[in-house]
Design a protein around this motif. Structure first.
Motif, PDB file in Angstrom:
ATOM      1  N   LEU A   1      -6.059  -7.559   1.548  1.00 38.86           N
ATOM      2  CA  LEU A   1      -6.071  -6.444   0.614  1.00 38.86           C
ATOM      3  C   LEU A   1      -6.068  -5.161   1.432  1.00 38.86           C
ATOM      4  N   THR A   2      -5.163  -4.265   1.107  1.00 37.46           N
ATOM      5  CA  THR A   2      -5.012  -3.013   1.840  1.00 37.46           C
ATOM      6  C   THR A   2      -5.150  -1.844   0.886  1.00 37.46           C
ATOM      7  N   HIS A   3      -5.853  -0.807   1.325  1.00 35.64           N
ATOM      8  CA  HIS A   3      -5.955   0.437   0.557  1.00 35.64           C
ATOM      9  C   HIS A   3      -5.251   1.513   1.364  1.00 35.64           C
ATOM     10  N   ASP A   4      -4.106   1.953   0.866  1.00 36.71           N
ATOM     11  CA  ASP A   4      -3.368   3.035   1.505  1.00 36.71           C
ATOM     12  C   ASP A   4      -3.942   4.348   0.990  1.00 36.71           C
ATOM     13  N   THR A   5      -4.670   5.062   1.832  1.00 44.65           N
ATOM     14  CA  THR A   5      -5.341   6.283   1.375  1.00 44.65           C
ATOM     15  C   THR A   5      -4.362   7.423   1.117  1.00 44.65           C
ATOM     16  N   ASN A   6      -3.196   7.380   1.728  1.00 46.65           N
ATOM     17  CA  ASN A   6      -2.195   8.426   1.494  1.00 46.65           C
ATOM     18  C   ASN A   6      -1.685   8.400   0.050  1.00 46.65           C
ATOM     19  N   ASP A   8      -3.260   6.287  -2.327  1.00 38.43           N
ATOM     20  CA  ASP A   8      -4.399   5.776  -3.093  1.00 38.43           C
ATOM     21  C   ASP A   8      -4.026   4.487  -3.837  1.00 38.43           C
ATOM     22  N   LEU A   9      -3.176   3.697  -3.197  1.00 33.45           N
ATOM     23  CA  LEU A   9      -2.714   2.430  -3.759  1.00 33.45           C
ATOM     24  C   LEU A   9      -3.426   1.277  -3.053  1.00 33.45           C
ATOM     25  N   ASP A  41     -11.733   0.854  -5.744  1.00 31.74           N
ATOM     26  CA  ASP A  41     -10.903   1.610  -4.807  1.00 31.74           C
ATOM     27  C   ASP A  41      -9.510   1.789  -5.376  1.00 31.74           C
ATOM     28  N   GLY A  42      -8.915   2.921  -5.098  1.00 33.22           N
ATOM     29  CA  GLY A  42      -7.530   3.156  -5.460  1.00 33.22           C
ATOM     30  C   GLY A  42      -7.318   3.563  -6.897  1.00 33.22           C
ATOM     31  N   SER A  43      -6.257   4.318  -7.107  1.00 29.45           N
ATOM     32  CA  SER A  43      -5.904   4.746  -8.459  1.00 29.45           C
ATOM     33  C   SER A  43      -4.885   3.807  -9.096  1.00 29.45           C
ATOM     34  N   ALA A  44      -4.331   2.885  -8.298  1.00 31.72           N
ATOM     35  CA  ALA A  44      -3.382   1.901  -8.820  1.00 31.72           C
ATOM     36  C   ALA A  44      -3.398   0.689  -7.905  1.00 31.72           C
ATOM     37  N   ALA A  45      -2.936  -0.443  -8.440  1.00 32.34           N
ATOM     38  CA  ALA A  45      -2.860  -1.693  -7.685  1.00 32.34           C
ATOM     39  C   ALA A  45      -1.428  -2.205  -7.679  1.00 32.34           C
ATOM     40  N   LEU A 103       7.996   6.145  -1.242  1.00 34.62           N
ATOM     41  CA  LEU A 103       8.413   6.598  -2.581  1.00 34.62           C
ATOM     42  C   LEU A 103       7.221   7.124  -3.370  1.00 34.62           C
ATOM     43  N   ILE A 104       6.128   6.392  -3.359  1.00 33.39           N
ATOM     44  CA  ILE A 104       4.930   6.817  -4.127  1.00 33.39           C
ATOM     45  C   ILE A 104       4.370   8.107  -3.529  1.00 33.39           C
TER      46      ILE A 104
END
Length: 109
Positions: A1-6, A8-9, A41-45, A103-104
């Protein structure tokens, strides 16, 4: 599981090798994005599934206001609803992840 902070995914992936290693039928990952949607964590999955044909199947989910995952999916040739959407994109997996995050990130600014 990865949380891309740039972006927020929060995301993960399933490869063809994972299916073979754990003796699980392709498609068994359906519903994983719904589960990830409830993480704090994150605003989307996002869940990515490597298909046998080399395509990457992706699913987005969010419960956050102001996040439109359908717009992201649409930009990747898919579609869906504001809070739940899907798409397919060419592999390999690492290149697909880079494209999707780029893209995001561009759409969040």
């Amino acid at each position: 599981l990865t949380h891309d902070t740039n972006t927020d995914l929060v995301y993960t992936w399933i490869t063809q090798a994972d299916y073979k290693k754990y003796n699980v039928a392709p498609g068994a990952s359906e519903g994983m994005s719904n589960l990830l949607n409830y993480l704090s964590d994150g605003s989307a999955a996002m869940v990515l599934e490597e298909r046998a044909d080399g395509q990457i199947k992706g699913s987005f989910r969010t419960t956050h206001e102001g996040v439109n995952v359908a717009a992201w999916a649409s930009a990747l040739g898919g579609g869906g609803h504001i809070k739940a959407a899907g798409f397919r994109t060419p592999g390999p997996l690492n290149e697909a992840i880079a494209r999707i995050l780029e893209l995001i990130a561009a759409r969040k600014t």
